[in-house]
Write a protein that holds these residues in place. Structure first.
Motif, PDB file in Angstrom:
ATOM      1  N   ASP A   1       0.818  -1.219   0.000  1.00  0.00           N
ATOM      2  CA  ASP A   1       0.000   0.000   0.000  1.00  0.00           C
ATOM      3  C   ASP A   1       0.851   1.267   0.000  1.00  0.00           C
ATOM      4  O   ASP A   1       0.431   2.293  -0.510  1.00  0.00           O
ATOM      5  CB  ASP A   1      -0.928   0.014   1.221  1.00  0.00           C
ATOM      6  N   ALA A   2       2.017   1.193   0.615  1.00  0.00           N
ATOM      7  CA  ALA A   2       2.891   2.370   0.680  1.00  0.00           C
ATOM      8  C   ALA A   2       4.317   1.914   0.416  1.00  0.00           C
ATOM      9  O   ALA A   2       5.028   1.517   1.336  1.00  0.00           O
ATOM     10  CB  ALA A   2       2.782   3.054   2.036  1.00  0.00           C
ATOM     11  N   LEU A   3       4.714   1.947  -0.832  1.00  0.00           N
ATOM     12  CA  LEU A   3       6.040   1.475  -1.229  1.00  0.00           C
ATOM     13  C   LEU A   3       6.988   2.657  -1.392  1.00  0.00           C
ATOM     14  O   LEU A   3       6.727   3.570  -2.164  1.00  0.00           O
ATOM     15  CB  LEU A   3       5.945   0.707  -2.549  1.00  0.00           C
ATOM     16  N   SER A   4       8.081   2.640  -0.638  1.00  0.00           N
ATOM     17  CA  SER A   4       9.087   3.707  -0.717  1.00  0.00           C
ATOM     18  C   SER A   4      10.461   3.097  -0.897  1.00  0.00           C
ATOM     19  O   SER A   4      10.688   1.940  -0.545  1.00  0.00           O
ATOM     20  CB  SER A   4       9.073   4.565   0.550  1.00  0.00           C
ATOM     21  N   ILE A   5      11.364   3.883  -1.430  1.00  0.00           N
ATOM     22  CA  ILE A   5      12.735   3.424  -1.616  1.00  0.00           C
ATOM     23  C   ILE A   5      13.690   4.563  -1.309  1.00  0.00           C
ATOM     24  O   ILE A   5      13.398   5.732  -1.584  1.00  0.00           O
ATOM     25  CB  ILE A   5      12.966   2.898  -3.052  1.00  0.00           C
ATOM     26  N   GLN A   6      14.811   4.200  -0.699  1.00  0.00           N
ATOM     27  CA  GLN A   6      15.866   5.169  -0.432  1.00  0.00           C
ATOM     28  C   GLN A   6      17.201   4.456  -0.599  1.00  0.00           C
ATOM     29  O   GLN A   6      17.354   3.329  -0.133  1.00  0.00           O
ATOM     30  CB  GLN A   6      15.750   5.734   0.975  1.00  0.00           C
ATOM     31  N   THR A   7      18.149   5.085  -1.265  1.00  0.00           N
ATOM     32  CA  THR A   7      19.419   4.419  -1.528  1.00  0.00           C
ATOM     33  C   THR A   7      20.568   5.413  -1.588  1.00  0.00           C
ATOM     34  O   THR A   7      20.370   6.596  -1.868  1.00  0.00           O
ATOM     35  CB  THR A   7      19.363   3.631  -2.857  1.00  0.00           C
ATOM     36  N   ASP A   8      21.771   4.912  -1.299  1.00  0.00           N
ATOM     37  CA  ASP A   8      22.992   5.688  -1.527  1.00  0.00           C
ATOM     38  C   ASP A   8      23.976   4.870  -2.364  1.00  0.00           C
ATOM     39  O   ASP A   8      25.174   5.111  -2.340  1.00  0.00           O
ATOM     40  CB  ASP A   8      23.636   6.120  -0.207  1.00  0.00           C
ATOM     41  N   LEU A   9      23.437   3.902  -3.115  1.00  0.00           N
ATOM     42  CA  LEU A   9      24.280   3.005  -3.911  1.00  0.00           C
ATOM     43  C   LEU A   9      24.608   3.623  -5.266  1.00  0.00           C
ATOM     44  O   LEU A   9      24.153   3.159  -6.311  1.00  0.00           O
ATOM     45  CB  LEU A   9      23.580   1.647  -4.094  1.00  0.00           C
ATOM     46  N   PHE A  10      25.391   4.680  -5.256  1.00  0.00           N
ATOM     47  CA  PHE A  10      25.786   5.344  -6.492  1.00  0.00           C
ATOM     48  C   PHE A  10      27.297   5.225  -6.678  1.00  0.00           C
ATOM     49  O   PHE A  10      28.055   5.223  -5.705  1.00  0.00           O
ATOM     50  CB  PHE A  10      25.386   6.825  -6.476  1.00  0.00           C
ATOM     51  N   GLY A  11      27.701   5.128  -7.934  1.00  0.00           N
ATOM     52  CA  GLY A  11      29.121   5.073  -8.236  1.00  0.00           C
ATOM     53  C   GLY A  11      29.743   6.451  -8.196  1.00  0.00           C
ATOM     54  O   GLY A  11      29.096   7.451  -7.879  1.00  0.00           O
ATOM     55  N   THR A  12      31.004   6.520  -8.547  1.00  0.00           N
ATOM     56  CA  THR A  12      31.733   7.791  -8.512  1.00  0.00           C
ATOM     57  C   THR A  12      31.886   8.428  -9.886  1.00  0.00           C
ATOM     58  O   THR A  12      32.197   9.609  -9.978  1.00  0.00           O
ATOM     59  CB  THR A  12      33.137   7.575  -7.913  1.00  0.00           C
ATOM     60  N   GLN A  13      31.660   7.653 -10.952  1.00  0.00           N
ATOM     61  CA  GLN A  13      31.785   8.188 -12.306  1.00  0.00           C
ATOM     62  C   GLN A  13      30.448   8.773 -12.767  1.00  0.00           C
ATOM     63  O   GLN A  13      29.379   8.422 -12.243  1.00  0.00           O
ATOM     64  CB  GLN A  13      32.213   7.084 -13.283  1.00  0.00           C
ATOM     65  N   ALA A  14      30.513   9.676 -13.749  1.00  0.00           N
ATOM     66  CA  ALA A  14      29.301  10.343 -14.229  1.00  0.00           C
ATOM     67  C   ALA A  14      28.262   9.344 -14.719  1.00  0.00           C
ATOM     68  O   ALA A  14      27.058   9.507 -14.496  1.00  0.00           O
ATOM     69  CB  ALA A  14      29.661  11.322 -15.344  1.00  0.00           C
ATOM     70  N   ALA A  15      28.719   8.289 -15.395  1.00  0.00           N
ATOM     71  CA  ALA A  15      27.793   7.296 -15.942  1.00  0.00           C
ATOM     72  C   ALA A  15      27.202   6.391 -14.865  1.00  0.00           C
ATOM     73  O   ALA A  15      26.301   5.606 -15.146  1.00  0.00           O
ATOM     74  CB  ALA A  15      28.508   6.448 -16.991  1.00  0.00           C
TER      75      ALA A  15
END
Length: 221
Positions: free
Chosen positions: A1-15
């Motif tokens: 009923d209430a789906l949320s997402i939070q993440t910090d799984l990002f790389g260091t390059q622009a792509a």
């Protein structure tokens, strides 16, 4: 009923700076793009919640967008009259609203590699007009601002497209973002007008205050 997402799984390059996610519930599909500046999201909200969120995003985008603020500054300080301000701001608003809608509905597509340099060129163009042709007829200046507004609208649309749009609430997203941009413009305009009024209180003529502001702008550009 209430789906949320939070993440910090990002790389260091622009792509590696974004994650695209598609969520499906029954017949509803929602696609979003997470980035370091937009790292959390709640799915399947009501149309009013989407509308309110995109108003906030529009305000933030205009107030945090240095290029758009510089362009607004160049058109505001060119003259000191309500008739002038109403004319150029209206031209800019109508122009960027047209291209935002057309771009987000997929009717026109222009690469950001073309749009971003042209937006920068529009700032330089208006600054040069202010420094060399401060008596440009109002109709002509409004037409120039309108043409530049079409470019800025493509830039706004690109930013909104990168955030992802709900397939169920596309129109509320577009409308809210556009309204947020207008609110941001109004806030910025009021701040500039207050600063110009302070100049006048110090017994400086309107011409001198405009020249000082444009000189500062020319240095920044």
């Amino acid at each position: 009923d209430a789906l949320s997402i939070q993440t910090d799984l990002f790389g260091t390059q622009a792509a590696e700076q974004q994650i695209t996610i598609k969520a499906t519930r029954d017949q509803e599909n929602e696609v979003l793009i997470l980035s370091p500046n937009h790292s959390e999201h709640s799915f399947f909200r009501s149309s009013w919640q989407v509308f309110a969120e995109y108003i906030q995003l529009g305000v933030e985008h205009i107030l945090l967008g240095t290029d758009h603020l510089l362009f607004l500054l160049t058109i505001i300080v060119a003259a000191a009259s309500w008739r002038y301000w109403l004319s150029v701001i209206t031209s800019f608003t109508i122009a960027h609203s047209i291209t935002i809608v057309l771009a987000l509905l997929g009717m026109i597509q222009v690469s950001t590699a073309i749009v971003e340099p042209m937006i920068a060129a529009s700032i330089v163009l208006m600054a040069v007009l202010n420094l060399r042709q401060q008596q440009t007829p109002l109709l002509q200046r409004s037409a120039i601002v309108f043409a530049c507004g079409l470019l800025h609208g493509l830039g706004f649309a690109s930013s909104l497209g990168n955030m992802g749009l709900s397939s169920s609430y596309r129109l509320p997203s577009i409308a809210g973002f556009n309204i947020g941009i207008e609110l941001g413009q109004m806030v910025f305009l009021l701040v500039i007008l207050m600063l110009m009024r302070l100049f006048k209180r110090k017994q400086l003529s309107s011409r001198v205050s405009v020249e000082q502001l444009v000189s500062v702008l020319a240095i920044i550009v």
